[in-house]
Design an enzyme around this catalytic site. Structure first.
Site, short mmCIF file in Angstrom:
data_model
loop_
_atom_site.label_atom_id
_atom_site.label_comp_id
_atom_site.label_asym_id
_atom_site.label_seq_id
_atom_site.Cartn_x
_atom_site.Cartn_y
_atom_site.Cartn_z
N PRO A 1 1.00 -1.61 0.23
CG PRO A 1 -0.13 -0.45 2.40
CD PRO A 1 0.56 -2.06 1.34
CB CYS A 2 -0.21 4.92 -0.40
SG CYS A 2 0.77 6.90 -0.74
N PRO A 3 2.57 4.67 1.50
CG PRO A 3 4.03 6.10 2.39
CD PRO A 3 2.94 4.94 2.82
CG ASP B 1 -0.42 2.00 -4.38
OD1 ASP B 1 -1.90 2.84 -3.79
OD2 ASP B 1 0.24 3.59 -3.81
CG ASP C 1 2.56 8.46 -4.59
OD1 ASP C 1 1.99 9.70 -3.94
OD2 ASP C 1 2.44 7.27 -3.80
#
Length: 81
Positions: A15-17, A42, A48
């Site tokens: 998952p982010c980040p 993601d 990002d």
């Protein structure tokens, strides 16, 4: 894309980040001018990585979406970033 990376980071399922953080760690281990391929699932990673490249000296050689996997090819800056 038919580019031979120096290293491949499989960040699928993270998952982010985390994809970006793992990519930063991988880039730190590579020499100047090396090419890193990152694979991520993601959806936020597209934004990002774009923001990261804008704020760094690294180069986004290419990026593409294949199904539900995002692929990024990042060339490490020649100088410290």
């Amino acid at each position: 894309m038919t580019v031979q990376p120096d290293d491949v980071l499989d960040a699928r399922g993270l998952p982010c980040p985390l994809p970006l953080l793992k990519a930063k760690q991988a880039l730190a281990r590579l020499g100047p001018g090396a090419l890193l391929e990152v694979m991520a699932t993601d959806g936020g990673s597209w934004r990002d990585f774009e923001t990261f490249i804008e704020q760094s000296h690294h180069e986004m050689v290419a990026r593409e979406e294949r199904g539900d996997v995002y692929h990024y090819w990042i060339r490490k800056a020649e100088e410290s970033a």
